[in-house]
Design a protein around this motif. Structure first.
Motif, PDB file in Angstrom:
ATOM      1  N   PRO A  58       0.827  -1.216   0.000  1.00 44.90           N
ATOM      2  CA  PRO A  58       0.000   0.000   0.000  1.00 44.90           C
ATOM      3  C   PRO A  58       0.857   1.259   0.000  1.00 44.90           C
ATOM      4  N   LEU A  59       0.419   2.245  -0.735  1.00 43.30           N
ATOM      5  CA  LEU A  59       1.084   3.542  -0.733  1.00 43.30           C
ATOM      6  C   LEU A  59       0.257   4.483   0.130  1.00 43.30           C
ATOM      7  N   PRO A  60       0.786   4.892   1.270  1.00 47.16           N
ATOM      8  CA  PRO A  60      -0.059   5.710   2.164  1.00 47.16           C
ATOM      9  C   PRO A  60      -0.298   7.092   1.604  1.00 47.16           C
ATOM     10  N   ALA A  61      -1.484   7.574   1.807  1.00 41.70           N
ATOM     11  CA  ALA A  61      -1.848   8.895   1.319  1.00 41.70           C
ATOM     12  C   ALA A  61      -1.549   9.937   2.393  1.00 41.70           C
ATOM     13  N   PRO A  62      -1.032  11.088   2.002  1.00 38.96           N
ATOM     14  CA  PRO A  62      -0.803  12.114   3.021  1.00 38.96           C
ATOM     15  C   PRO A  62      -2.106  12.688   3.521  1.00 38.96           C
ATOM     16  N   VAL A  73      -0.210  27.422   8.396  1.00 34.37           N
ATOM     17  CA  VAL A  73      -0.352  25.989   8.620  1.00 34.37           C
ATOM     18  C   VAL A  73      -0.432  25.666  10.111  1.00 34.37           C
ATOM     19  N   ILE A  74      -1.437  24.908  10.461  1.00 33.19           N
ATOM     20  CA  ILE A  74      -1.560  24.441  11.841  1.00 33.19           C
ATOM     21  C   ILE A  74      -1.082  22.999  11.952  1.00 33.19           C
ATOM     22  N   ALA A  75      -1.406  22.191  10.948  1.00 30.70           N
ATOM     23  CA  ALA A  75      -0.966  20.803  10.947  1.00 30.70           C
ATOM     24  C   ALA A  75      -0.528  20.454   9.543  1.00 30.70           C
ATOM     25  N   GLU A  76       0.641  19.839   9.440  1.00 28.39           N
ATOM     26  CA  GLU A  76       1.151  19.517   8.114  1.00 28.39           C
ATOM     27  C   GLU A  76       1.800  18.138   8.147  1.00 28.39           C
ATOM     28  N   ASN A  77       2.322  17.728   6.991  1.00 27.35           N
ATOM     29  CA  ASN A  77       2.972  16.424   6.893  1.00 27.35           C
ATOM     30  C   ASN A  77       4.430  16.604   6.533  1.00 27.35           C
ATOM     31  N   VAL A  78       5.247  15.782   7.129  1.00 27.12           N
ATOM     32  CA  VAL A  78       6.657  15.744   6.729  1.00 27.12           C
ATOM     33  C   VAL A  78       6.971  14.297   6.355  1.00 27.12           C
ATOM     34  N   PRO A  79       7.946  14.088   5.466  1.00 25.61           N
ATOM     35  CA  PRO A  79       8.205  12.708   5.051  1.00 25.61           C
ATOM     36  C   PRO A  79       8.897  11.907   6.147  1.00 25.61           C
ATOM     37  N   GLY A  80       8.477  10.698   6.269  1.00 27.63           N
ATOM     38  CA  GLY A  80       9.138   9.778   7.180  1.00 27.63           C
ATOM     39  C   GLY A  80       9.284   8.459   6.456  1.00 27.63           C
ATOM     40  N   TYR A  81      10.020   7.572   7.010  1.00 23.29           N
ATOM     41  CA  TYR A  81      10.244   6.279   6.373  1.00 23.29           C
ATOM     42  C   TYR A  81       9.683   5.172   7.240  1.00 23.29           C
ATOM     43  N   SER A  82       8.999   4.249   6.613  1.00 27.05           N
ATOM     44  CA  SER A  82       8.520   3.086   7.349  1.00 27.05           C
ATOM     45  C   SER A  82       9.184   1.851   6.775  1.00 27.05           C
ATOM     46  N   VAL A  83       9.467   0.920   7.660  1.00 25.93           N
ATOM     47  CA  VAL A  83      10.161  -0.304   7.277  1.00 25.93           C
ATOM     48  C   VAL A  83       9.198  -1.466   7.451  1.00 25.93           C
ATOM     49  N   SER A  84       9.007  -2.250   6.389  1.00 28.55           N
ATOM     50  CA  SER A  84       8.135  -3.424   6.482  1.00 28.55           C
ATOM     51  C   SER A  84       8.863  -4.629   5.917  1.00 28.55           C
ATOM     52  N   LEU A  85       8.332  -5.778   6.240  1.00 25.54           N
ATOM     53  CA  LEU A  85       8.934  -7.026   5.767  1.00 25.54           C
ATOM     54  C   LEU A  85       7.883  -7.873   5.084  1.00 25.54           C
ATOM     55  N   LEU A 150      12.565  -7.066   2.378  1.00 24.86           N
ATOM     56  CA  LEU A 150      12.539  -5.702   2.908  1.00 24.86           C
ATOM     57  C   LEU A 150      11.779  -4.762   1.979  1.00 24.86           C
ATOM     58  N   VAL A 151      10.881  -3.994   2.577  1.00 27.13           N
ATOM     59  CA  VAL A 151      10.145  -2.992   1.803  1.00 27.13           C
ATOM     60  C   VAL A 151      10.233  -1.696   2.575  1.00 27.13           C
ATOM     61  N   ILE A 152      10.810  -0.694   1.961  1.00 29.01           N
ATOM     62  CA  ILE A 152      10.943   0.608   2.636  1.00 29.01           C
ATOM     63  C   ILE A 152      10.077   1.608   1.899  1.00 29.01           C
ATOM     64  N   GLN A 153       9.288   2.297   2.642  1.00 25.85           N
ATOM     65  CA  GLN A 153       8.315   3.204   2.042  1.00 25.85           C
ATOM     66  C   GLN A 153       8.476   4.585   2.620  1.00 25.85           C
ATOM     67  N   ARG A 154       8.202   5.541   1.790  1.00 26.83           N
ATOM     68  CA  ARG A 154       8.099   6.892   2.325  1.00 26.83           C
ATOM     69  C   ARG A 154       6.682   7.080   2.845  1.00 26.83           C
ATOM     70  N   GLU A 155       6.603   7.404   4.101  1.00 24.90           N
ATOM     71  CA  GLU A 155       5.278   7.612   4.678  1.00 24.90           C
ATOM     72  C   GLU A 155       5.213   9.019   5.227  1.00 24.90           C
ATOM     73  N   PRO A 156       4.203   9.720   4.864  1.00 24.79           N
ATOM     74  CA  PRO A 156       4.103  11.076   5.419  1.00 24.79           C
ATOM     75  C   PRO A 156       3.688  11.007   6.887  1.00 24.79           C
TER      76      PRO A 156
END
Lengths: 768, 292
Positions: A58-62, A73-85, A150-156
């Protein structure tokens, strides 16, 4: 059987033909079965072949942004990385997790969680690390051959730049729990999805959440990722919708900065014309950024077990008796029913108390106010007047009209967790609670002054005052931009509210809120002091400005404020800031100072005479320069004379040393900053007094003389001679403005705050 | 040896009793192989035996009665089918009228097989049991014993009409299909070359066997003829069993496909057999019918 040779050519030919035919038949059978598989079942097998080798990721939506009405801006998104297997079975997953622990610190890898997620969805990558820092991700990428799935994803991930300032407004986000997944609302979400848990994030969850996309990775029979991208068409994620609010972020920050640190309470600023919320702040606050990516368990325990309950939104989630702020409602009811006019006087003038039945109901001012008109009574907040008014209206009418004015219903603001106010629905309520014949119309006395079985949220009171401000329209408060929801029109003639407004102006000009007068704006408002049977009283103040055509109404409650006048200057500054802009607050430079005394106020009438003892320098009260209230200037305070430490234990060099030791027993401490409040070790346990005078006009309550240091207080406090604190907020000009720091993620505990029993604060007080 | 024996007789074995010896010829090595255990190869012996018996002139009814105990054993898994088979057998016995004792012996053998079926089933190793069960329903144990069959069917099915292209098969490439170069090579053919390729391969096999049958017909003497037909039987058994296995028509046994499967010893054996047939065919090309 006889005679025919076994290997005659003819016979052989026969057998050969038979054999050939048999062969043909068998091969036809085989061909048919292949046909069935390859032509008839082609699509089905093609699909299975794809599902064999492709795994969905799945590609997470911001999440949608939350912005204020100007777009800040009161609330925003910054990129983070999630690690899955990605794993074929549990054993290979555990093996990979073991190898992962060699790269990342072992306790950071939640093995059981990951295995649980794998069991729930075996064909999707199991999330292991939600928010891995970049260097961990790069280390894992280096070791990809040992971690085949290993699956590494950019997650907001969510970021709140203003942190604690907006905490109660936007709430926080967190991972969806197992129970949520079972409910109908969230059953289509995947485990590990982020949902809003509180505040605006929760209220507008459906529009802030986008739609997750999907991409496919190709795996081989052992679950190794062969091809990461491009294996099949991917579905792009749909980002969430932006949420535009009516908040003014500049004002919100200002409110957070001037609210006294470490104190409990809330401030709500609203536009009375349409119900748009301009600022909403509750103290103590917390850091919503701590919740992103899963909150630390220790911190969660801390937040939950803190006595000050920082997670509680005191603007909508707590109820307090409205006290004197309710007098406006009483007056409105009386005017509407034609029982009084703004100039009516009551039969019994105020002399400090009213006899009803076999009790005396006291006024807050022991000396009484004398005979007052309605407007004057509102201005000075005379209880005795309103007792009589309440009797005149009667319990039944009070309850009926109270319901009409909206005191029984929620304000309807679009935040979760709003409490229903407590207000008796009808007379039968009293019959139920006390039994028929066991209660008298004395309940009307209490109701009229806003005590009794009446507990309102701050938002509800602000809404009522907005109705006074805009001439009779009960708006529905709203934070998210959008079509304004319809309010209710109070069937009260507009002239009544005009008279109310005039009375409220008088409160600020001459009455109990004199300390909040603004130089350039006409402010109208009402103070209130809610009795708290479990501790010090709470202070209310709701005001609006400009008084004739109000553009903003601000309400504030200060727990243990002891006086509504404590809250008034804060509200006044907020209004000033909103109407005049940031420059105004820089220019006026008042300082908010808290001071505290530990002495119990004696009972009895107050001495109003001027102190006869004058003369010695240093005995005189320090005179203040002209403050923003326009009071006449007094002489500056002389430098402190070097003395030995007095009974108060303060040495002359001590920054809090004020005046001589002769005033020791009447000295009040001046606590200048939140640090003193938090860790008040110097002054623990000893009665002391500091000589700071309130500017004249704290409801006429400031001491006029050193020898008469009794502060203004409500005579009806029930604490007897136990030590209690008197807390005032004084506007003084004293150097750089006061900037209390709001603790990030932690609540500052008042060292003397008593843990309140269950149900407090704001539990409806019962009839005295 | 079998050829030698069968060729040496003037008349083909006519009764079941006379069949006993040829059966023994085949049964001994088959039994040894079966104890290895390698049931698949033992089946090949049975296939060759029946082919040669047929070619030697044994009458069809005798062949059927000879094969009947095996059928009874297979059908013994359900009382109804077994009962139906016994009934049918009784009908056939009446129809064909073999010798009474022989008929009774056949019946007794069938019944015996039926009785022995259950203990025999339990004596089988688990994997052999699973093979039979998976044959009937591959989804039963999809990740272990059924895996072969399912993956093979997926591979073949995803081929479609024209296949995915030579060496482009995804199931093969991503190692989803096990034993893809030995026993399941025909699945690869199906996946990569499609139905067209499958039909072409089947046609080629058929042509080979048809030619061999012609050789057997033209062989100058019975011995050679029988040998050739034995080779036909060998090849046919292998082909039918292997291709049927990939398409879930036959239970899985470890039988390679002639000339396709990777594996030197069987390829050599096939070529030796072809060589023998060539020799015999050369002799047969010479005109004239030799007295024997």
């Amino acid at each position: 059987m006889t005679g025919r040779p076994a290997f005659h050519p003819y016979v052989l030919a026969q057998r050969g033909t038979l054999a050939r035919r048999l062969l043909l038949g068998v091969f036809a059978l085989l061909a048919l079965s292949f046909f069935r598989l390859q032509v008839l079942g082609h699509d089905r097998y093609q699909l299975r072949s794809e599902s064999n080798r492709l795994r969905p990721v799945p590609l997470p939506a911001p999440r949608g942004l939350i912005v204020d009405h100007r777009g800040a801006v009161i609330a925003e998104n910054v990129p983070g990385y999630s690690v899955s297997l990605l794993a074929e079975n549990e054993d290979s997953l555990r093996a990979m997790l073991g190898r992962l622990q060699l790269v990342v610190a072992p306790r950071e890898v939640p093995v059981d969680l990951a295995v649980g997620r794998f069991r729930a969805m075996p064909y999707e990558p199991a999330l292991v690390l939600k928010d891995a820092p970049f260097e961990v991700v790069s280390r894992l990428e280096e070791r990809r051959p040992v971690l085949p799935g290993l699956v590494i994803q950019r997650e907001p991930k969510r970021l709140y730049p203003d942190s604690a300032v907006v905490a109660h407004l936007v709430g926080y986000v967190g991972e969806v729990t197992q129970q949520d997944l079972l409910s109908t609302r969230f059953q289509s979400r995947r485990p590990g999805a982020i949902i809003g848990k509180e505040g605006l994030e929760r209220e507008y969850e459906d529009s802030l959440t986008g739609a997750d996309g999907m991409r496919f990775v190709e795996v081989d029979a052992l679950g190794r990722v062969v091809r990461d991208e491009g294996a099949a068409a991917s579905l792009p994620p749909v980002p969430g919708r932006r949420l535009r609010t009516t908040i003014d972020l500049d004002l919100q920050r200002f409110v957070a900065s001037i609210f006294p640190a470490g104190r409990r309470g809330a401030v709500v600023a609203m536009d009375p014309r349409n119900g748009h919320i301009l600022a909403l702040y509750s103290s103590p606050s917390y850091d919503p950024n701590a919740f992103v990516g899963g909150i630390d368990r220790v911190r969660w325990e801390q937040l939950n077990t803190d006595d000050a309950r920082p997670l509680l939104n005191r603007a909508i989630g707590t109820r307090y008796p409205p006290a004197s702020t309710f007098k406006l409602a009483t007056a409105t009811i009386a005017l509407r029913r034609g029982l009084v006019t703004p100039d009516s006087r009551m039969p019994v003038p105020c002399t400090g108390g009213l006899q009803f039945g076999n009790r005396v109901f006291k006024c807050w001012r022991p000396g009484g106010h004398g005979s007052l008109t309605l407007q004057q009574a509102i201005a000075t907040s005379c209880d005795v007047y309103f007792y009589q008014l309440g009797l005149r209206i009667g319990v039944r009418a009070l309850l009926e009209d109270g319901t009409l004015l909206g005191f029984r219903g929620r304000s309807g603001v679009d935040l979760p967790g709003e409490l229903n106010p407590a207000f008796p629905p009808n007379i039968e309520y009293y019959d139920r609670v006390y039994g028929r014949g066991h209660w008298t119309s004395s309940v009307a006395l209490n109701l009229a002054i806003g005590q009794g079985e009446n507990a309102q949220t701050l938002m509800n009171m602000v809404r009522f005052y907005a109705a006074i401000a805009n001439g009779g329209h009960l708006v529905t408060p709203r934070i998210a931009d959008g079509p304004d929801p319809p309010g209710t029109n109070l069937e009260v003639p507009a002239t009544t509210f005009a008279e109310m407004r005039r009375a409220l102006i008088a409160v600020v000009e001459q009455g109990t809120a004199r300390g909040a007068r603004l130089a350039s704006i006409r402010l109208a408002g009402k103070t209130g002091t809610a009795q708290n049977p479990h501790g010090p009283d709470h202070g209310w103040f709701v005001g609006f400005a400009p008084a004739d055509t109000p553009q903003i109404v601000v309400g504030g409650i200060l727990e243990f404020g002891l006086h509504g006048t404590a809250m008034a200057p804060i509200v006044a500054r907020v209004i000033e800031r909103y109407l005049l802009g940031p420059d105004s607050s820089r220019g006026a430079r008042p300082e908010i100072v808290l001071w505290r005394s530990r002495r119990t106020p004696p009972r009895g009438p107050r001495r109003l005479t001027r102190c006869a003892r004058r003369g010695a320098p240093g005995d005189r009260l320090p005179r203040l320069p002209a403050g923003p209230t326009g009071e006449p200037a007094r002489a500056r305070r002389p430098a402190p004379r070097p003395r030995h430490a007095g009974a108060h234990g303060l040495r002359p060099g001590h920054p809090l040393f004020r005046g001589s030791d002769r005033r020791a027993e009447r000295r009040r401490l001046r606590v200048a900053a939140a640090a003193d409040l938090a860790g008040d070790r110097h002054h623990g346990g000893r009665a002391r007094a500091a000589g700071v005078a309130a500017p004249a006009g704290m409801g006429g309550a400031g001491p006029l003389c050193r020898r008469d240091p009794r502060p203004a207080h409500h005579p009806r406090h029930r604490h007897g001679r136990r030590h209690r604190r008197v807390l005032e907020i004084v506007d003084r000009r004293r150097g750089p403005p006061y900037r209390p720091a709001v603790g990030v993620g932690e609540a500052r505990r008042h060292s003397d705050a008593r843990p309140l029993p269950r149900g407090a604060p704001g539990a409806a007080g019962h009839a005295p | 040896m079998l050829a030698r024996y069968l060729a040496g007789r003037r008349e083909p074995p006519a009764t079941l009793r006379e069949l006993a010896l040829p059966v023994a010829f085949a049964a001994v090595p088959a039994g040894l192989v079966a104890l290895q255990p390698d049931l698949g190869s033992a089946l090949v012996f049975a296939g060759i035996l029946f082919a040669m018996l047929f070619w030697a002139g044994v009458r069809i009814p005798n062949l059927v009665l000879l094969a009947s105990p095996v059928v009874s054993l297979v059908l013994a898994f359900s009382p109804w089918t077994w009962g139906a088979w016994i009934f049918l057998l009784g009908g056939l016995l009446v129809l064909w009228r073999p010798y009474v004792w022989e008929g009774l012996a056949v019946l007794a053998a069938n019944v015996g097989m039926g009785i022995v079926a259950l203990p025999l089933w339990e004596r089988l190793a688990t994997y052999q049991q699973n093979r039979f069960l998976s044959f009937l329903n591959p989804e039963l144990d999809a990740r272990a014993t059924g895996w072969h069959i399912i993956q093979s069917k997926i591979a073949i099915g995803s081929g479609g009409w024209l296949g995915q292209g030579f060496t482009q098969g995804t199931q093969k490439r991503l190692a989803f299909l096990p034993a893809q170069h030995t026993d399941f090579v025909f699945s690869v053919v199906g996946e990569e070359l499609g139905l067209v390729g499958v039909l072409a391969a089947l046609a080629l096999f058929f042509a080979l066997l048809a030619v061999l049958i012609r050789v057997a017909r033209r062989a100058p003497e019975p011995f050679g003829s029988l040998v050739v037909f034995g080779v036909v039987g060998l090849l046919f058994t292998h082909i039918f069993e292997n291709i049927g296995m990939t398409a879930n028509v036959m239970p899985i046994t470890g039988i390679p496909l002639p000339f396709f499967s990777y594996g030197g010893s069987f390829l050599l054996a096939c070529f030796v057999g072809i060589g023998l047939c060539l020799r015999i065919s050369r002799e047969g090309r010479e005109p004239g019918y030799r007295e024997f």
